[in-house]
Write a protein that holds these residues in place. Structure first.
Motif, PDB file in Angstrom:
ATOM      1  N   ALA A  55       0.824  -1.201   0.000  1.00  0.00           N
ATOM      2  CA  ALA A  55       0.000   0.000   0.000  1.00  0.00           C
ATOM      3  C   ALA A  55       0.858   1.250   0.000  1.00  0.00           C
ATOM      4  N   ARG A  56       0.273   2.341  -0.466  1.00  0.00           N
ATOM      5  CA  ARG A  56       0.862   3.660  -0.262  1.00  0.00           C
ATOM      6  C   ARG A  56      -0.091   4.454   0.623  1.00  0.00           C
ATOM      7  N   THR A  57       0.464   5.296   1.473  1.00  0.00           N
ATOM      8  CA  THR A  57      -0.337   6.061   2.427  1.00  0.00           C
ATOM      9  C   THR A  57      -0.811   7.360   1.787  1.00  0.00           C
ATOM     10  N   VAL A  58      -2.113   7.628   1.935  1.00  0.00           N
ATOM     11  CA  VAL A  58      -2.734   8.807   1.323  1.00  0.00           C
ATOM     12  C   VAL A  58      -3.565   9.517   2.389  1.00  0.00           C
ATOM     13  N   PRO A  59      -3.441  10.842   2.527  1.00  0.00           N
ATOM     14  CA  PRO A  59      -4.285  11.559   3.494  1.00  0.00           C
ATOM     15  C   PRO A  59      -5.723  11.633   3.006  1.00  0.00           C
ATOM     16  N   LEU A  60      -6.656  11.504   3.946  1.00  0.00           N
ATOM     17  CA  LEU A  60      -8.074  11.606   3.627  1.00  0.00           C
ATOM     18  C   LEU A  60      -8.709  12.586   4.594  1.00  0.00           C
ATOM     19  N   GLY A  61      -8.907  13.811   4.149  1.00  0.00           N
ATOM     20  CA  GLY A  61      -9.495  14.821   5.012  1.00  0.00           C
ATOM     21  C   GLY A  61      -8.506  15.311   6.055  1.00  0.00           C
ATOM     22  N   GLU A  62      -9.041  15.764   7.190  1.00  0.00           N
ATOM     23  CA  GLU A  62      -8.237  16.449   8.189  1.00  0.00           C
ATOM     24  C   GLU A  62      -7.419  15.502   9.057  1.00  0.00           C
ATOM     25  N   SER A  63      -7.935  14.310   9.362  1.00  0.00           N
ATOM     26  CA  SER A  63      -7.280  13.506  10.390  1.00  0.00           C
ATOM     27  C   SER A  63      -7.200  12.026  10.059  1.00  0.00           C
ATOM     28  N   THR A  64      -7.529  11.628   8.840  1.00  0.00           N
ATOM     29  CA  THR A  64      -7.538  10.213   8.484  1.00  0.00           C
ATOM     30  C   THR A  64      -6.488   9.928   7.428  1.00  0.00           C
ATOM     31  N   GLN A  65      -5.728   8.868   7.650  1.00  0.00           N
ATOM     32  CA  GLN A  65      -4.783   8.362   6.662  1.00  0.00           C
ATOM     33  C   GLN A  65      -5.297   7.009   6.172  1.00  0.00           C
ATOM     34  N   VAL A  66      -5.206   6.766   4.878  1.00  0.00           N
ATOM     35  CA  VAL A  66      -5.645   5.488   4.334  1.00  0.00           C
ATOM     36  C   VAL A  66      -4.479   4.785   3.649  1.00  0.00           C
ATOM     37  N   ARG A  67      -4.585   3.469   3.571  1.00  0.00           N
ATOM     38  CA  ARG A  67      -3.614   2.660   2.844  1.00  0.00           C
ATOM     39  C   ARG A  67      -4.244   2.272   1.512  1.00  0.00           C
ATOM     40  N   ARG A  68      -3.729   2.816   0.428  1.00  0.00           N
ATOM     41  CA  ARG A  68      -4.320   2.576  -0.891  1.00  0.00           C
ATOM     42  C   ARG A  68      -3.680   1.358  -1.540  1.00  0.00           C
ATOM     43  N   LEU A  69      -4.516   0.353  -1.866  1.00  0.00           N
ATOM     44  CA  LEU A  69      -4.046  -0.888  -2.473  1.00  0.00           C
ATOM     45  C   LEU A  69      -4.360  -0.975  -3.954  1.00  0.00           C
ATOM     46  N   LEU A  70      -5.464  -0.366  -4.385  1.00  0.00           N
ATOM     47  CA  LEU A  70      -5.816  -0.283  -5.808  1.00  0.00           C
ATOM     48  C   LEU A  70      -6.275   1.138  -6.097  1.00  0.00           C
ATOM     49  N   PRO A  71      -5.918   1.679  -7.282  1.00  0.00           N
ATOM     50  CA  PRO A  71      -4.988   1.091  -8.262  1.00  0.00           C
ATOM     51  C   PRO A  71      -3.567   1.083  -7.718  1.00  0.00           C
ATOM     52  N   ASN A  72      -2.808   0.087  -8.111  1.00  0.00           N
ATOM     53  CA  ASN A  72      -1.456  -0.121  -7.624  1.00  0.00           C
ATOM     54  C   ASN A  72      -0.517  -0.140  -8.818  1.00  0.00           C
ATOM     55  N   LEU A  73       0.730   0.179  -8.583  1.00  0.00           N
ATOM     56  CA  LEU A  73       1.697   0.204  -9.679  1.00  0.00           C
ATOM     57  C   LEU A  73       1.725  -1.117 -10.429  1.00  0.00           C
ATOM     58  N   GLY A  74       1.526  -2.223  -9.709  1.00  0.00           N
ATOM     59  CA  GLY A  74       1.584  -3.522 -10.360  1.00  0.00           C
ATOM     60  C   GLY A  74       0.243  -4.135 -10.687  1.00  0.00           C
ATOM     61  N   ARG A  75      -0.865  -3.510 -10.277  1.00  0.00           N
ATOM     62  CA  ARG A  75      -2.175  -4.113 -10.481  1.00  0.00           C
ATOM     63  C   ARG A  75      -3.228  -3.018 -10.454  1.00  0.00           C
ATOM     64  N   ARG A  76      -4.009  -2.906 -11.513  1.00  0.00           N
ATOM     65  CA  ARG A  76      -5.012  -1.845 -11.607  1.00  0.00           C
ATOM     66  C   ARG A  76      -6.397  -2.281 -11.136  1.00  0.00           C
ATOM     67  N   MET A  77      -6.817  -3.526 -11.449  1.00  0.00           N
ATOM     68  CA  MET A  77      -8.159  -3.990 -11.133  1.00  0.00           C
ATOM     69  C   MET A  77      -8.108  -5.455 -10.722  1.00  0.00           C
ATOM     70  N   VAL A  78      -9.170  -5.869 -10.017  1.00  0.00           N
ATOM     71  CA  VAL A  78      -9.429  -7.277  -9.725  1.00  0.00           C
ATOM     72  C   VAL A  78     -10.891  -7.509 -10.055  1.00  0.00           C
ATOM     73  N   GLY A  79     -11.175  -8.157 -11.190  1.00  0.00           N
ATOM     74  CA  GLY A  79     -12.540  -8.163 -11.681  1.00  0.00           C
ATOM     75  C   GLY A  79     -12.966  -6.729 -11.931  1.00  0.00           C
ATOM     76  N   ALA A  80     -14.159  -6.367 -11.458  1.00  0.00           N
ATOM     77  CA  ALA A  80     -14.631  -4.982 -11.604  1.00  0.00           C
ATOM     78  C   ALA A  80     -14.181  -4.088 -10.450  1.00  0.00           C
ATOM     79  N   TRP A  81     -13.508  -4.659  -9.438  1.00  0.00           N
ATOM     80  CA  TRP A  81     -13.000  -3.844  -8.327  1.00  0.00           C
ATOM     81  C   TRP A  81     -11.840  -2.986  -8.832  1.00  0.00           C
ATOM     82  N   CYS A  82     -11.962  -1.670  -8.713  1.00  0.00           N
ATOM     83  CA  CYS A  82     -10.963  -0.779  -9.313  1.00  0.00           C
ATOM     84  C   CYS A  82     -10.314   0.173  -8.321  1.00  0.00           C
TER      85      CYS A  82
END
Length: 321
Positions: free
Chosen positions: A30-57
């Motif tokens: 994952a890469r860490t991305v800020p979400l709003g004022e106080s939340t950090q998320v771990r982004r797994l898709l889209p990923n440098l090595g994988r864009r989709m899994v079925g229709a999950w994007c």
């Protein structure tokens, strides 16, 4: 939930040439991305090595975060096109509002499912009085080209079907798992399930060989087909499997995502999914000028402004057969 990148790239996703027709172990970090004022998320898709899994994007995993003295999730009104958003919580609550007039608090193990179709806007926030911890995932499902212009909709399903056995408890969030079907509306063959295993439990989960799959660890430690997973990663499994061996080394939970390979090529930019750069430009302009998406009433704050377009919007290569 929104993609809050201030300089998002236009990303081309989908197409069968990116799908492994045989079982694989492809570990995504994952890469860490800020979400709003106080939340950090771990982004797994889209990923440098994988864009989709079925229709999950799009897949974000956040928490567990101690928000007892924090405002928690605060995502202002923003637009979506061409996708469904799936809100899934393990702890905490999220108040959803949208331009249809929906106002719904989503709680742990309840499905909040929003279908954007041609266009919808919404906000998400932790209620003023909220639980101490916030932990969950936000996922997007790409709509097929035949359904891009369907009317927007919001569904809330407080009770979902389950599959149990051998120390495994599976909640079927979307689609079909071992013949058990979620009430959530889908537009392509897929599955999303939340799996909970007790320490030491082993199970073999039945899969559909024509689906591609990925496992997203939410908590604890689980061996998935012999690969140990902990939060902060996602394991792409490819297709061609009829079952998935699982062994919990601690009390653990993970999400299983899968579906038929998405044959269409799509363009993702910010919170829009389309089929061309022109689709993205049109949607962004409609949001900028206040047309098409409607208003979200009741959120105490300004809406999100659309980021600048990339210099050269990407174009997909069309549908593959």
């Amino acid at each position: 939930m929104s993609n809050l990148d201030v300089k998002p790239a236009a990303t081309v996703c989908g197409g069968r040439q990116d799908v492994s027709a045989a079982p694989v172990h492809e570990l995504l970090t994952a890469r860490t991305v800020p979400l709003g004022e106080s939340t950090q998320v771990r982004r797994l898709l889209p990923n440098l090595g994988r864009r989709m899994v079925g229709a999950w994007c799009f897949v974000d995993h956040y928490g567990p975060d101690d928000i007892a003295q924090e405002p928690g999730m605060q995502v202002p009104p923003h637009p979506h096109t061409g996708l469904q958003t799936v809100s899934w919580l393990h702890e905490g609550e999220v108040l959803h509002r949208d331009s249809l007039g929906s106002k719904q608090t989503v709680r742990p193990r309840e499905l909040g499912l929003m279908t954007s179709g041609r266009g919808i806007s919404h906000s998400e926030e932790s209620p003023r009085e909220h639980a101490r911890y916030l932990h969950g995932a936000q996922l997007w499902v790409a709509l097929p080209g035949t359904d891009l212009d369907i009317p927007p909709a919001f569904e809330h399903h407080p009770e979902l079907p389950t599959v149990t056995g051998s120390g495994l408890h599976a909640t079927v969030i979307l689609g079909d798992l071992d013949g058990t079907v979620s009430p959530g509306t889908t537009y392509t063959p897929l599955v999303g399930a939340d799996l909970t295993l007790s320490e030491g439990a082993s199970a073999r989960l039945p899969l559909q060989p024509d689906f591609e799959y990925a496992a997203l660890p939410m908590s604890g430690s689980t061996d998935v087909d012999g690969v140990r997973l902990t939060p902060g990663s996602m394991l792409y499994l490819g297709a061609g499997r009829t079952e998935l061996p699982l062994h919990a080394t601690t009390d653990s939970s993970l999400m299983l995502l899968g579906g038929e390979p998405f044959a269409e090529r799509i363009v993702m930019f910010w919170n829009f999914v389309g089929r061309s750069g022109e689709d993205i430009v049109e949607a962004r302009e409609a949001w900028r000028t206040g047309t098409r998406f409607g208003e979200v009433h009741g959120y105490a704050g300004p809406r999100l402004e659309a980021p600048a377009l990339p210099p050269t919007p990407l174009k997909p290569r069309g549908r593959e057969r």
